[in-house]
Design a protein around this motif. Structure first.
Motif, short mmCIF file in Angstrom:
data_model
loop_
_atom_site.label_atom_id
_atom_site.label_comp_id
_atom_site.label_asym_id
_atom_site.label_seq_id
_atom_site.Cartn_x
_atom_site.Cartn_y
_atom_site.Cartn_z
N GLN A 1 30.69 53.65 30.74
CA GLN A 1 30.30 52.41 30.08
C GLN A 1 31.50 51.58 29.65
O GLN A 1 31.55 50.37 29.86
N ASP B 1 24.36 40.71 33.89
CA ASP B 1 23.68 41.85 34.52
C ASP B 1 24.50 43.14 34.38
O ASP B 1 23.96 44.21 34.09
N MET C 1 24.44 44.41 30.90
CA MET C 1 23.15 45.05 30.62
C MET C 1 23.15 46.48 31.14
O MET C 1 22.61 47.39 30.50
N ARG C 2 23.78 46.70 32.31
CA ARG C 2 23.88 48.06 32.84
C ARG C 2 24.71 48.92 31.90
O ARG C 2 24.37 50.06 31.61
N SER C 3 25.83 48.34 31.40
CA SER C 3 26.67 49.07 30.45
C SER C 3 25.89 49.44 29.20
O SER C 3 26.02 50.55 28.67
N MET C 4 25.07 48.51 28.72
CA MET C 4 24.28 48.78 27.52
C MET C 4 23.26 49.89 27.78
O MET C 4 23.02 50.74 26.91
N ALA C 5 22.67 49.92 28.98
CA ALA C 5 21.71 50.98 29.31
C ALA C 5 22.39 52.34 29.32
O ALA C 5 21.83 53.34 28.83
N LEU C 6 23.61 52.41 29.87
CA LEU C 6 24.37 53.66 29.88
C LEU C 6 24.70 54.09 28.45
O LEU C 6 24.58 55.27 28.10
N GLN D 1 23.11 53.26 25.72
CA GLN D 1 21.90 53.64 25.00
C GLN D 1 21.48 55.07 25.33
O GLN D 1 21.05 55.82 24.46
N GLU D 2 21.64 55.46 26.60
CA GLU D 2 21.32 56.84 26.98
C GLU D 2 22.25 57.82 26.27
O GLU D 2 21.81 58.87 25.78
N ASN E 1 21.11 58.19 22.75
CA ASN E 1 19.93 59.06 22.67
C ASN E 1 20.32 60.54 22.69
O ASN E 1 19.73 61.36 21.99
N SER F 1 27.70 44.81 22.10
CA SER F 1 26.79 43.73 21.70
C SER F 1 27.55 42.43 21.54
O SER F 1 27.05 41.36 21.92
#
Length: 544
Positions: free
Chosen positions: A478, A501, A504-509, A511-512, A515, A535
């Motif tokens: 990320q 875009d 957004m991929r970096s944010m998805a990584l 976020q995982e 978690n 952010s």
């Protein structure tokens, strides 16, 4: 005609017919919500598990899911039954497990010592701790004084072998229930008796317990306790690496090993409470498993470690597969098919694989031709390359990159030795002095991204789900992707929409990774900072 009568469940509180099950474990019934609340308060809370312990001749005691368990769900929280140093270790505090550093005493360097028993400790607060109280009293009463002196901070002290067995044996008087629960665990004593370590323990540990301390235990019981500790203890380390100990968790010890486990565990707080989490969804009736070895080791190394340290031969699906789920983690290229005059491309190179992965003496044969080598040659070659890799300078990337290049015609790109080198590189690029993300040239930034993608693909096959290994690589990837996006946008290689875009991929990584790691308190600040930073980047991209 006779009919089998179906057993009617009864309420846990009043033993009247009941039709409401506990929402947690699905194993206990109640006749009403009020009795469910009462039962929870009266003790069911401490017994409400999503699993049960079973026994079979093939598996021994093992843990089975009693309902579907979600990914990331906490399966078990457990306090340690006993905590202490390993059988041999450097000087560590007997109370908190901190590695000790010497202090100057009367113009000499030595460790602080407990005034009563003379064992090295952190200081007065630790020598008065509850965990040290019973052993200290009995050693002081018998006039025993520990003789450990500072010579070398990295020197392993065999004297520590007496501490944890002594703590367990002393439980017989002050906590007999806990003592019995530990004694009921698997020991593998008959296997261990033949080893050199247990020959020494029979002399040193047994003599200490019976003659020095004067406890009335049989030789067999003393050695059984030591063997139970060896077989069942978990390695507990503080997040910053300054504290280390070993601990037995009676319930967690019931889990079977698997080289592709479906759980991971962490330790929380100064009391070393174990928290067991599901890394993947676990279906009702499935085995709940942990790994007792390293996922990134090849089968030869994993099975040898398990045999020597846990006294069993692993026959899991991964160990039976000569390609280790297609990763070829422990394999090498065939020298005949891929010799200097071969026209085989990288993707077509033939591999040597074991003819019987569950037999360490089995020969290794080429997948395509008749060429084979003896297993001892694999062991020798593996150990030689392992020593070479361990001896490399890892303060920078050069020697690791040279190692990968040097053996690219011998080792598969996902051979465990190559993977260890690549993991080292993924951590050096972006983090080490001279190689931080802002300092990395574009080609090395791309190299880091490619390495992370490759490691994530491997993790999906060998250690799938919400594992710490996956989370660590996600954080590295990320950060690198965010830097690459920033550079490409500034160089006008990306449009505003393209940059958004990728962010957004970096944010998805990220976020995982959040978690996976959010349950670990020491990670909270780090994760919050990363989310805030990303952010801000996304806000900046949106405002342009």
């Amino acid at each position: 005609m006779e009919y089998l009568k179906r057993e009617i469940p009864t309420c846990e509180v009043c033993q009247q017919p009941a039709n409401q099950t506990c929402g947690g474990c699905k194993q206990v019934y109640y006749c009403s919500k009020s009795h469910q609340k009462q039962g929870w308060k009266e003790g069911h809370k401490s017994k409400c598990y999503s699993f049960k312990i079973q026994f079979s001749p093939a598996l021994g005691k093992h843990m089975i899911a009693t309902r579907d368990i979600k990914q990331g769900e906490i399966i078990l929280k457990e306090k340690p039954a006993v905590v202490g140093p390993g059988m041999s270790c450097t000087a560590h505090c007997l109370a908190c497990g901190k590695k000790l550093t010497p202090i100057e005493i009367e113009e000499k360097f030595d460790y602080y010592k407990c005034p009563q028993c003379n064992w090295p400790m952190c200081g007065p607060e630790c020598d008065k701790s509850e965990v040290h109280k019973n052993e200290c009293r009995i050693m002081a009463d018998r006039g025993y004084k520990c003789s450990i002196k500072y010579e070398n901070a990295d020197k392993n002290e065999a004297a520590y072998c007496v501490i944890t067995p002594l703590r367990i044996l002393l439980m017989k008087d002050y906590n007999p229930k806990q003592f019995e629960s530990i004694l009921n665990l698997e020991s593998h004593l008959e296997d261990r008796k033949q080893t050199q370590l247990y020959t020494l323990l029979k002399t040193n540990l047994v003599t200490f317990i019976k003659n020095v301390i004067g406890l009335p235990f049989k030789d067999e019981t003393i050695l059984q306790v030591a063997s139970i500790f060896d077989t069942n203890s978990f390695d507990v380390r503080s997040p910053d690496g300054t504290k280390r100990c070993r601990a037995i968790y009676v319930m967690a010890s019931m889990m079977n090993h698997n080289c592709k486990p479906n759980t991971r565990h962490i330790f929380l707080g100064e009391d070393h409470n174990l928290v067991l989490l599901a890394t993947v969804p676990i279906a009702k009736g499935e085995l709940i498993t942990a790994t007792y070895t390293q996922s990134l080791w090849g089968t030869l190394d994993r099975r040898k470690h398990l045999k020597q340290n846990k006294c069993f031969d692993c026959e899991c699906e991964r160990c039976r597969d000569p390609t280790e789920f297609g990763t070829y983690l422990g394999n090498i290229y065939c020298s005949m098919c891929n010799g200097p005059f071969s026209n085989n491309g990288l993707s077509k190179r033939a591999m040597l694989i074991s003819t019987n992965t569950l037999e360490e003496t089995a020969p290794w044969k080429c997948e395509k031709c008749d060429h084979y080598i003896q297993s001892r040659q694999m062991f020798w070659g593996n150990n030689a390359l392992k020593q070479e890799l361990n001896g490399l300078n890892k303060t920078g990337p050069q020697e690791l990159e040279e190692f990968i290049e040097k053996y690219n015609l011998t080792l598969h790109p996902t051979n465990h030795l190559v993977i260890q080198a690549k993991l080292g590189l993924a951590q050096i690029y972006g983090n080490y002095k001279g190689y931080t993300l802002t300092e990395l040239p574009d080609n090395l930034l791309k190299r880091k991204i490619d390495l992370c993608d490759e490691l994530l693909e491997l993790a999906e096959k060998l250690e799938p789900g919400w594992t710490r290994f996956r989370a660590t690589i996600l954080l590295e990837l990320q950060a690198a992707l965010s830097m690459q996006t920033k550079r490409e946008y500034e160089d006008q290689k990306l449009t505003k929409e393209g940059a958004q875009d990728q962010l957004m991929r970096s944010m998805a990584l990220l976020q995982e990774a959040v978690n996976i790691l959010s349950i670990e308190p020491h990670m909270t600040e780090i994760l919050e900072a990363k989310v805030k930073e990303l952010s801000s980047q996304m806000d900046a991209a949106n405002s342009i």
